[in-house]
Design a protein around this motif. Structure first.
Motif, short mmCIF file in Angstrom:
data_model
loop_
_atom_site.label_atom_id
_atom_site.label_comp_id
_atom_site.label_asym_id
_atom_site.label_seq_id
_atom_site.Cartn_x
_atom_site.Cartn_y
_atom_site.Cartn_z
N ASN A 28 1.04 -1.21 0.00
CA ASN A 28 -0.04 0.13 -0.15
C ASN A 28 0.88 1.33 -0.07
O ASN A 28 0.22 2.33 0.35
N LEU A 29 2.04 1.26 -0.46
CA LEU A 29 2.85 2.39 -0.24
C LEU A 29 2.34 3.48 -1.31
O LEU A 29 2.57 4.89 -0.84
N MET A 30 1.53 3.35 -2.25
CA MET A 30 1.24 4.34 -3.02
C MET A 30 -0.43 4.67 -2.60
O MET A 30 -0.83 5.71 -3.39
N GLN A 31 -0.64 4.12 -1.78
CA GLN A 31 -2.05 4.63 -1.10
C GLN A 31 -1.86 5.43 0.32
O GLN A 31 -1.06 5.35 0.94
N LYS A 32 -2.89 6.07 0.68
CA LYS A 32 -2.94 6.44 2.10
C LYS A 32 -2.92 5.38 3.16
O LYS A 32 -3.78 4.46 3.03
N ILE A 33 -1.84 5.43 4.08
CA ILE A 33 -1.97 4.44 4.82
C ILE A 33 -2.02 4.98 6.32
O ILE A 33 -1.45 5.72 6.86
N GLN A 46 2.18 9.74 -2.05
CA GLN A 46 1.62 10.32 -1.18
C GLN A 46 2.11 11.41 -0.35
O GLN A 46 1.93 11.84 0.78
N PHE A 47 3.02 12.32 -1.09
CA PHE A 47 3.65 13.50 -0.58
C PHE A 47 2.71 14.54 -1.07
O PHE A 47 2.17 14.52 -2.18
N SER A 48 2.40 15.52 -0.18
CA SER A 48 1.50 16.41 -0.28
C SER A 48 1.85 17.69 -1.35
O SER A 48 1.02 18.33 -2.07
N SER A 49 3.27 17.59 -1.49
CA SER A 49 3.74 18.70 -2.68
C SER A 49 5.19 18.11 -3.12
O SER A 49 5.77 17.68 -2.45
N GLN A 50 5.68 18.79 -4.20
CA GLN A 50 6.86 18.51 -4.78
C GLN A 50 7.97 19.07 -3.56
O GLN A 50 8.93 18.64 -3.54
N GLU A 51 7.57 19.93 -3.07
CA GLU A 51 8.57 20.83 -1.99
C GLU A 51 8.84 19.79 -0.94
O GLU A 51 9.69 19.64 -0.10
N VAL A 52 7.44 19.40 -0.22
CA VAL A 52 7.73 18.40 0.91
C VAL A 52 8.28 17.16 0.44
O VAL A 52 9.32 16.63 1.50
N PHE A 53 8.28 16.48 -0.78
CA PHE A 53 8.92 15.59 -1.27
C PHE A 53 10.36 15.94 -1.20
O PHE A 53 11.20 15.07 -0.56
N SER A 54 10.76 16.86 -1.85
CA SER A 54 12.04 17.25 -2.00
C SER A 54 12.67 17.27 -0.59
O SER A 54 14.01 16.94 -0.75
N LYS A 55 12.18 18.24 0.24
CA LYS A 55 12.95 18.29 1.51
C LYS A 55 13.14 17.01 2.36
O LYS A 55 14.10 16.76 2.66
#
Length: 127
Positions: A17-22, A81-90
């Motif tokens: 389920n990595l690609m879903q909300k867990i 499931q990251f809320s934005s690219q910025e959150v993901f990048s950090k």
């Protein structure tokens, strides 16, 4: 009580389920434990909280996709499931010390051993 089977089952659930909300409740229900007790057992056995484990596994899978696909970074971020690219990048930079864009551009190859295999082997050695 030996919780190895519960941890293995919970890791399998997470991996699927990595690609879903867990939700913690969903994982705990899957192994028939309360959220509180499951979180304590998981942290004790795996060595990190459930949310950190999930975040790290998502980042590992996204790193693999950065190396092996031409998908946009923002699409990979949302896929895991990251809320934005910025959150993901950090989060990516915090784990790997390099931005996703630099990682892809430089073709850096990291050891992307799944934690599932690592934990499974640790549990087997403990048995």
């Amino acid at each position: 009580m030996n919780y190895d089977a519960c941890i293995k089952k919970s890791i399998e659930y997470i991996e699927l389920n990595l690609m879903q909300k867990i939700e913690l409740k969903d994982i705990a229900d899957n192994v028939f434990l309360s959220k509180y007790h499951f979180h304590r057992v998981f942290h004790s056995v795996v060595g990190e909280p459930v949310a950190e484990y999930i975040r790290r596994r998502r980042l590992m899978e996204s790193a693999n996709e950065l190396l092996n696909t031409d998908d946009k970074i923002v699409d990979i971020a949302f896929k895991y499931q990251f809320s934005s690219q910025e959150v993901f990048s950090k989060a990516f930079k915090r784990l790997y010390g390099i931005s996703p864009r630099e990682f892809r551009r430089n073709g850096n190859n990291i050891s992307i051993m799944t934690s599932k295999n690592k934990i499974t082997s640790q549990l087997s050695m403990a048995a």
